[in-house]
Design a protein around this motif. Structure first.
Motif, PDB file in Angstrom:
ATOM      1  N   ALA A  99      17.242  13.386  -1.802  1.00 51.19           N
ATOM      2  CA  ALA A  99      15.847  13.323  -2.220  1.00 51.19           C
ATOM      3  C   ALA A  99      15.100  12.327  -1.348  1.00 51.19           C
ATOM      4  N   ALA A 100      13.849  12.653  -1.064  1.00 51.76           N
ATOM      5  CA  ALA A 100      12.964  11.769  -0.310  1.00 51.76           C
ATOM      6  C   ALA A 100      11.637  11.696  -1.045  1.00 51.76           C
ATOM      7  N   SER A 101      11.111  10.482  -1.208  1.00 49.88           N
ATOM      8  CA  SER A 101       9.844  10.311  -1.909  1.00 49.88           C
ATOM      9  C   SER A 101       8.933   9.405  -1.098  1.00 49.88           C
ATOM     10  N   TYR A 102       7.628   9.622  -1.296  1.00 46.03           N
ATOM     11  CA  TYR A 102       6.626   8.873  -0.547  1.00 46.03           C
ATOM     12  C   TYR A 102       5.453   8.565  -1.465  1.00 46.03           C
ATOM     13  N   TYR A 103       4.977   7.336  -1.419  1.00 43.83           N
ATOM     14  CA  TYR A 103       3.829   6.928  -2.219  1.00 43.83           C
ATOM     15  C   TYR A 103       2.857   6.165  -1.330  1.00 43.83           C
ATOM     16  N   HIS A 104       1.541   6.425  -1.510  1.00 44.85           N
ATOM     17  CA  HIS A 104       0.537   5.775  -0.688  1.00 44.85           C
ATOM     18  C   HIS A 104      -0.697   5.475  -1.532  1.00 44.85           C
ATOM     19  N   ARG A 105      -1.068   4.209  -1.608  1.00 49.74           N
ATOM     20  CA  ARG A 105      -2.337   3.834  -2.231  1.00 49.74           C
ATOM     21  C   ARG A 105      -3.393   3.910  -1.137  1.00 49.74           C
ATOM     22  N   VAL A 106      -4.091   5.027  -1.099  1.00 43.75           N
ATOM     23  CA  VAL A 106      -5.049   5.277  -0.025  1.00 43.75           C
ATOM     24  C   VAL A 106      -6.208   4.307  -0.091  1.00 43.75           C
ATOM     25  N   SER A 107      -6.682   4.039  -1.306  1.00 40.91           N
ATOM     26  CA  SER A 107      -7.771   3.109  -1.548  1.00 40.91           C
ATOM     27  C   SER A 107      -7.605   2.582  -2.965  1.00 40.91           C
ATOM     28  N   PRO A 108      -8.420   1.614  -3.384  1.00 40.15           N
ATOM     29  CA  PRO A 108      -8.284   1.132  -4.765  1.00 40.15           C
ATOM     30  C   PRO A 108      -8.459   2.220  -5.820  1.00 40.15           C
ATOM     31  N   ASP A 109      -9.091   3.327  -5.458  1.00 37.27           N
ATOM     32  CA  ASP A 109      -9.361   4.389  -6.436  1.00 37.27           C
ATOM     33  C   ASP A 109      -8.541   5.653  -6.218  1.00 37.27           C
ATOM     34  N   VAL A 110      -7.757   5.731  -5.164  1.00 38.32           N
ATOM     35  CA  VAL A 110      -7.042   6.977  -4.836  1.00 38.32           C
ATOM     36  C   VAL A 110      -5.586   6.653  -4.511  1.00 38.32           C
ATOM     37  N   GLU A 111      -4.666   7.407  -5.126  1.00 42.59           N
ATOM     38  CA  GLU A 111      -3.244   7.306  -4.848  1.00 42.59           C
ATOM     39  C   GLU A 111      -2.703   8.696  -4.521  1.00 42.59           C
ATOM     40  N   ALA A 112      -1.719   8.759  -3.660  1.00 48.16           N
ATOM     41  CA  ALA A 112      -1.102  10.034  -3.278  1.00 48.16           C
ATOM     42  C   ALA A 112       0.403   9.849  -3.175  1.00 48.16           C
ATOM     43  N   GLY A 113       1.134  10.937  -3.381  1.00 48.63           N
ATOM     44  CA  GLY A 113       2.585  10.857  -3.300  1.00 48.63           C
ATOM     45  C   GLY A 113       3.209  12.218  -3.139  1.00 48.63           C
ATOM     46  N   ALA A 114       4.474  12.223  -2.745  1.00 45.89           N
ATOM     47  CA  ALA A 114       5.203  13.474  -2.555  1.00 45.89           C
ATOM     48  C   ALA A 114       6.683  13.222  -2.783  1.00 45.89           C
ATOM     49  N   GLU A 130       0.797  -1.226   0.000  1.00 40.57           N
ATOM     50  CA  GLU A 130       0.000   0.000   0.000  1.00 40.57           C
ATOM     51  C   GLU A 130       0.830   1.277   0.000  1.00 40.57           C
ATOM     52  N   TYR A 131       2.100   1.205   0.359  1.00 37.98           N
ATOM     53  CA  TYR A 131       2.894   2.434   0.432  1.00 37.98           C
ATOM     54  C   TYR A 131       4.368   2.118   0.253  1.00 37.98           C
ATOM     55  N   ALA A 132       5.134   3.170  -0.041  1.00 37.25           N
ATOM     56  CA  ALA A 132       6.574   3.026  -0.224  1.00 37.25           C
ATOM     57  C   ALA A 132       7.257   4.329   0.149  1.00 37.25           C
TER      58      ALA A 132
END
Length: 294
Positions: free
Chosen positions: A195-210, A180-182
């Motif tokens: 550099a720092a990166s972040y990824y999150h699959r919040v739900s099957p329909d929503v993804e977020a990252g920075a 779900e996240y990395a």
């Protein structure tokens, strides 16, 4: 007993989920068209053209690819509008299981410029390592390795100039990857850029990252920060949005019109100059991308 370890991503793919979220499907630099076709004899063709909105120049390339799955051989030949000939020969799982060897060459007859990069890749559970030899530049030997266990990732990269007899570049990275996240941290450019990166699959329909980048050699000090999200409207469409600390807001919309036909539209707005120009002016960018695949 520990669980079987999967093959970790390669060095270049560390933080890929976040990078793809923040960089792909935002066609804001012009209009592009890509056509892919395949034949029953394992030959595929790809034609790609891009109209640059700044220069109004059209850049394109024609590519043919032949795959012999039985012998693990892939041959790719490309020709660009800048008269550059590209050839890629790949051989996988023939000498040893998990070993891939490829030779990537490029030649520009007009200028006489040429390049040749020999690459070996070895993948096993918990290990992904690569070695590159640039035959004409240096020659330069580059190697990178990623180790993975229980979701934790550690990687390093180094380049060695054979002629000069010195290490010219080095970098390291650590991260953690779950379904779900990395999270990934990079020390790049001889530790001059972090550099720092972040990824999150919040739900099957929503993804977020920075993603945050700090360059110690930059003339303007500070951290560059970019955040974005992706939302699926249905099985055939999604929208994306991102914004950075410079005030640039980018929006993307991708729609699958039918199987094999996809259209993407992008808009980038400089929120600090909204009243200075129209959306097609210098402060803002618009673009579109069309992909046909058969």
């Amino acid at each position: 007993m520990s669980l079987p370890q999967p093959v970790p991503p390669s060095w270049k793919d560390l933080g890929k989920s976040s990078s793809d979220l923040l960089s792909r499907d935002f066609p804001t630099s012009g209009t592009s068209l890509e056509v892919k076709t395949a034949t029953p004899s394992n030959v595929t063709f790809k034609v790609n053209g891009t109209l640059d909105s700044k220069t109004n120049l059209i850049n394109g390339d024609l590519e043919g690819k032949y795959t012999d799955r039985k012998h693990g051989l892939t041959l790719t030949q490309g020709w660009t509008t800048s008269n550059t000939l590209r050839t890629l020969v790949e051989l996988e799982n023939q000498i040893a299981t998990g070993l891939k060897i490829d030779l990537n060459t490029a030649l520009t007859p007009d200028s006489g410029s040429k390049s040749a990069l020999l690459t070996t890749t070895y993948k096993q559970p918990g290990l992904h390592t690569r070695a590159f030899l640039d035959l004409f530049k240096g020659p330069t030997f580059t190697a990178d390795t990623v180790l993975g266990r229980d979701g934790f990732l550690v990687g390093a990269e180094a380049s060695y100039n054979v002629t000069e007899g010195r290490v010219t570049r080095y970098a390291t990275a650590v991260g953690y990857s779950a379904p779900e996240y990395a999270v990934t941290l990079h020390g790049l450019g001889n530790f001059s850029t972090f550099a720092a990166s972040y990824y999150h699959r919040v739900s099957p329909d929503v993804e977020a990252g920075a993603k945050a980048i700090y360059d110690t050699k930059a003339t303007t000090q500070g951290v560059k920060l970019e955040v974005g999200c992706k939302t699926y409207l249905d099985n055939a469409a999604f929208i994306k949005a991102k914004i950075n600390n410079s005030g640039t807001l980018a929006l993307g919309y991708t729609q699958s019109l039918r199987p094999g036909v996809k259209a993407s539209f992008g808009l980038a707005l400089d929120t600090q100059r909204l009243n200075e120009a129209s959306p097609s002016g210098p402060a803002h960018k618009i673009g579109a991308s069309f992909v046909f695949e058969g």
